[in-house]
Motif scaffolding. Structure first.
Motif, PDB file in Angstrom:
ATOM      1  N   PHE A 103      68.991  57.261  31.563  1.00 38.02           N
ATOM      2  CA  PHE A 103      68.007  57.181  32.645  1.00 38.02           C
ATOM      3  C   PHE A 103      68.618  57.824  33.884  1.00 38.02           C
ATOM      4  CE2 PHE A 103      66.801  52.709  30.925  1.00 38.02           C
ATOM      5  CZ  PHE A 103      66.043  53.259  29.916  1.00 38.02           C
ATOM      6  N   PRO A 104      67.892  58.682  34.581  1.00 37.77           N
ATOM      7  CA  PRO A 104      68.422  59.208  35.845  1.00 37.77           C
ATOM      8  C   PRO A 104      68.350  58.130  36.930  1.00 37.77           C
ATOM      9  CG  PRO A 104      66.211  60.047  35.454  1.00 37.77           C
ATOM     10  CD  PRO A 104      66.597  59.267  34.230  1.00 37.77           C
ATOM     11  N   ALA A 105      69.368  58.072  37.762  1.00 38.52           N
ATOM     12  CA  ALA A 105      69.349  57.123  38.881  1.00 38.52           C
ATOM     13  C   ALA A 105      68.269  57.531  39.871  1.00 38.52           C
ATOM     14  CB  ALA A 105      70.714  57.106  39.567  1.00 38.52           C
ATOM     15  N   THR A 106      67.598  56.560  40.430  1.00 37.16           N
ATOM     16  CA  THR A 106      66.619  56.830  41.485  1.00 37.16           C
ATOM     17  C   THR A 106      67.348  57.221  42.766  1.00 37.16           C
ATOM     18  OG1 THR A 106      65.074  55.255  40.488  1.00 37.16           O
ATOM     19  CG2 THR A 106      64.689  55.849  42.794  1.00 37.16           C
ATOM     20  N   SER A 107      68.471  56.578  43.019  1.00 35.57           N
ATOM     21  CA  SER A 107      69.307  56.915  44.173  1.00 35.57           C
ATOM     22  C   SER A 107      70.738  56.495  43.877  1.00 35.57           C
ATOM     23  CB  SER A 107      68.798  56.219  45.438  1.00 35.57           C
ATOM     24  OG  SER A 107      68.858  54.810  45.289  1.00 35.57           O
ATOM     25  N   GLY A 108      71.656  57.023  44.673  1.00 32.17           N
ATOM     26  CA  GLY A 108      73.068  56.695  44.516  1.00 32.17           C
ATOM     27  C   GLY A 108      73.839  57.782  43.796  1.00 32.17           C
ATOM     28  N   GLU A 109      75.136  57.547  43.629  1.00 31.19           N
ATOM     29  CA  GLU A 109      76.045  58.516  43.023  1.00 31.19           C
ATOM     30  C   GLU A 109      76.921  57.834  41.982  1.00 31.19           C
ATOM     31  OE1 GLU A 109      76.627  61.871  43.488  1.00 31.19           O
ATOM     32  OE2 GLU A 109      74.838  61.953  44.723  1.00 31.19           O
ATOM     33  N   ILE A 110      77.221  58.569  40.917  1.00 30.74           N
ATOM     34  CA  ILE A 110      78.117  58.092  39.870  1.00 30.74           C
ATOM     35  C   ILE A 110      79.127  59.204  39.601  1.00 30.74           C
ATOM     36  CG2 ILE A 110      78.311  57.227  37.501  1.00 30.74           C
ATOM     37  CD1 ILE A 110      75.243  56.557  37.739  1.00 30.74           C
ATOM     38  N   HIS A 111      80.422  58.856  39.609  1.00 33.64           N
ATOM     39  CA  HIS A 111      81.489  59.825  39.357  1.00 33.64           C
ATOM     40  C   HIS A 111      82.464  59.277  38.327  1.00 33.64           C
ATOM     41  CE1 HIS A 111      80.085  61.443  43.212  1.00 33.64           C
ATOM     42  NE2 HIS A 111      80.567  62.591  42.778  1.00 33.64           N
ATOM     43  N   ALA A 153      78.248  54.235  43.232  1.00 33.45           N
ATOM     44  CA  ALA A 153      78.018  53.976  44.650  1.00 33.45           C
ATOM     45  C   ALA A 153      76.530  53.915  44.967  1.00 33.45           C
ATOM     46  CB  ALA A 153      78.699  55.040  45.498  1.00 33.45           C
ATOM     47  N   HIS A 154      76.081  52.758  45.358  1.00 34.03           N
ATOM     48  CA  HIS A 154      74.712  52.537  45.851  1.00 34.03           C
ATOM     49  C   HIS A 154      73.653  53.027  44.862  1.00 34.03           C
ATOM     50  CE1 HIS A 154      76.545  51.331  49.589  1.00 34.03           C
ATOM     51  NE2 HIS A 154      77.222  52.478  49.612  1.00 34.03           N
ATOM     52  N   VAL A 155      73.844  52.711  43.592  1.00 32.99           N
ATOM     53  CA  VAL A 155      72.912  53.171  42.558  1.00 32.99           C
ATOM     54  C   VAL A 155      71.727  52.216  42.446  1.00 32.99           C
ATOM     55  CG1 VAL A 155      72.627  53.504  40.064  1.00 32.99           C
ATOM     56  CG2 VAL A 155      74.606  54.471  41.251  1.00 32.99           C
ATOM     57  N   SER A 156      70.553  52.799  42.441  1.00 34.55           N
ATOM     58  CA  SER A 156      69.305  52.067  42.198  1.00 34.55           C
ATOM     59  C   SER A 156      68.526  52.800  41.124  1.00 34.55           C
ATOM     60  CB  SER A 156      68.461  51.973  43.468  1.00 34.55           C
ATOM     61  OG  SER A 156      69.125  51.209  44.455  1.00 34.55           O
ATOM     62  N   LYS A 157      67.731  52.050  40.382  1.00 31.01           N
ATOM     63  CA  LYS A 157      66.873  52.648  39.358  1.00 31.01           C
ATOM     64  C   LYS A 157      65.528  51.950  39.398  1.00 31.01           C
ATOM     65  CE  LYS A 157      65.262  54.911  35.926  1.00 31.01           C
ATOM     66  NZ  LYS A 157      64.680  56.208  36.253  1.00 31.01           N
ATOM     67  N   ASN A 158      64.495  52.749  39.623  1.00 32.69           N
ATOM     68  CA  ASN A 158      63.130  52.240  39.644  1.00 32.69           C
ATOM     69  C   ASN A 158      62.376  52.737  38.420  1.00 32.69           C
ATOM     70  OD1 ASN A 158      63.795  51.296  42.187  1.00 32.69           O
ATOM     71  ND2 ASN A 158      62.675  52.892  43.264  1.00 32.69           N
ATOM     72  N   PHE A 159      61.512  51.887  37.896  1.00 34.62           N
ATOM     73  CA  PHE A 159      60.553  52.270  36.856  1.00 34.62           C
ATOM     74  C   PHE A 159      59.185  52.025  37.462  1.00 34.62           C
ATOM     75  CE2 PHE A 159      64.298  50.985  34.396  1.00 34.62           C
ATOM     76  CZ  PHE A 159      64.460  52.093  33.585  1.00 34.62           C
ATOM     77  N   GLY A 160      58.574  53.093  37.973  1.00 36.04           N
ATOM     78  CA  GLY A 160      57.310  52.908  38.684  1.00 36.04           C
ATOM     79  C   GLY A 160      57.557  52.040  39.914  1.00 36.04           C
ATOM     80  N   GLY A 161      56.827  50.945  40.027  1.00 31.70           N
ATOM     81  CA  GLY A 161      56.991  50.043  41.165  1.00 31.70           C
ATOM     82  C   GLY A 161      58.015  48.950  40.944  1.00 31.70           C
ATOM     83  N   VAL A 162      58.713  48.966  39.815  1.00 30.01           N
ATOM     84  CA  VAL A 162      59.699  47.922  39.507  1.00 30.01           C
ATOM     85  C   VAL A 162      61.105  48.448  39.747  1.00 30.01           C
ATOM     86  CG1 VAL A 162      60.651  46.444  37.692  1.00 30.01           C
ATOM     87  CG2 VAL A 162      58.190  46.888  37.780  1.00 30.01           C
ATOM     88  N   ARG A 163      61.864  47.750  40.546  1.00 34.65           N
ATOM     89  CA  ARG A 163      63.259  48.123  40.783  1.00 34.65           C
ATOM     90  C   ARG A 163      64.125  47.311  39.818  1.00 34.65           C
ATOM     91  NH1 ARG A 163      66.167  49.813  46.185  1.00 34.65           N
ATOM     92  NH2 ARG A 163      65.025  51.650  45.516  1.00 34.65           N
ATOM     93  N   ALA A 164      64.695  48.002  38.818  1.00 35.70           N
ATOM     94  CA  ALA A 164      65.495  47.345  37.787  1.00 35.70           C
ATOM     95  C   ALA A 164      66.951  47.178  38.207  1.00 35.70           C
ATOM     96  CB  ALA A 164      65.418  48.138  36.485  1.00 35.70           C
ATOM     97  N   VAL A 165      67.450  48.120  39.012  1.00 33.81           N
ATOM     98  CA  VAL A 165      68.813  48.068  39.537  1.00 33.81           C
ATOM     99  C   VAL A 165      68.709  48.369  41.020  1.00 33.81           C
ATOM    100  CG1 VAL A 165      71.080  49.194  39.508  1.00 33.81           C
ATOM    101  CG2 VAL A 165      69.880  48.776  37.356  1.00 33.81           C
TER     102      VAL A 165
END
Length: 137
Positions: free
Chosen positions: A60-68, A14-26
């Motif tokens: 990788f830890p998610a920058t935001s969002g939830e995984i179940h 749900a609403h998962v995002s992943k950032n690497f520094g200033g780059v948003r990969a997901v």
């Protein structure tokens, strides 16, 4: 997407995002994987597919969002911020595109290398080769 217990669901993202520094990969990915179905994730190179898998499996830890994850018994486990080895014990793992087999081992022996995650015999059992260890093997 609202996460709700559902016996027909095995994985909820749900609403998962992943950032690497200033780059948003997901960016804000939500999906539900139904129990008993084969699901694929497709997209062009660089779309974030591998990063999403690495986030689900805890590499990788998610920058935001939830995984179940919902077990076959209906137990919900929050994967977000959980260690990769703990996620693997729940039954979620990934394989890599470039496999590295042990050339001096048989196919069965190569598969058995990863089987240790599902065994309960410890070092003592492996050394003493007691009955329980032999039966488990």
């Amino acid at each position: 997407m609202t996460l709700s217990p559902d016996s027909t669901t095995v994985l909820e993202v749900a609403h998962v995002s992943k950032n690497f520094g200033g780059v948003r990969a997901v960016s804000d990915v939500s999906l539900t994987v139904p129990r008993g179905q084969i699901v694929s994730l497709i997209g062009p190179n660089g779309a974030g597919k591998t990063t999403l898998f690495n986030t689900i499996t805890g590499l990788f830890p998610a920058t935001s969002g939830e995984i179940h994850f919902v077990s076959p018994l209906g137990r919900r486990a929050r994967l977000t911020r959980r260690r990769p080895d703990r996620i693997t014990r729940l039954g979620i793992a990934r394989t890599f595109q470039n496999i590295r087999l042990f050339g001096n081992m048989t196919a069965l022996e190569n598969v058995m290398v990863g089987r240790h995650l599902r065994t309960s015999a410890g070092v003592v059992g492996a050394v003493l080769r007691d009955r329980a260890t032999r039966e488990e093997e």
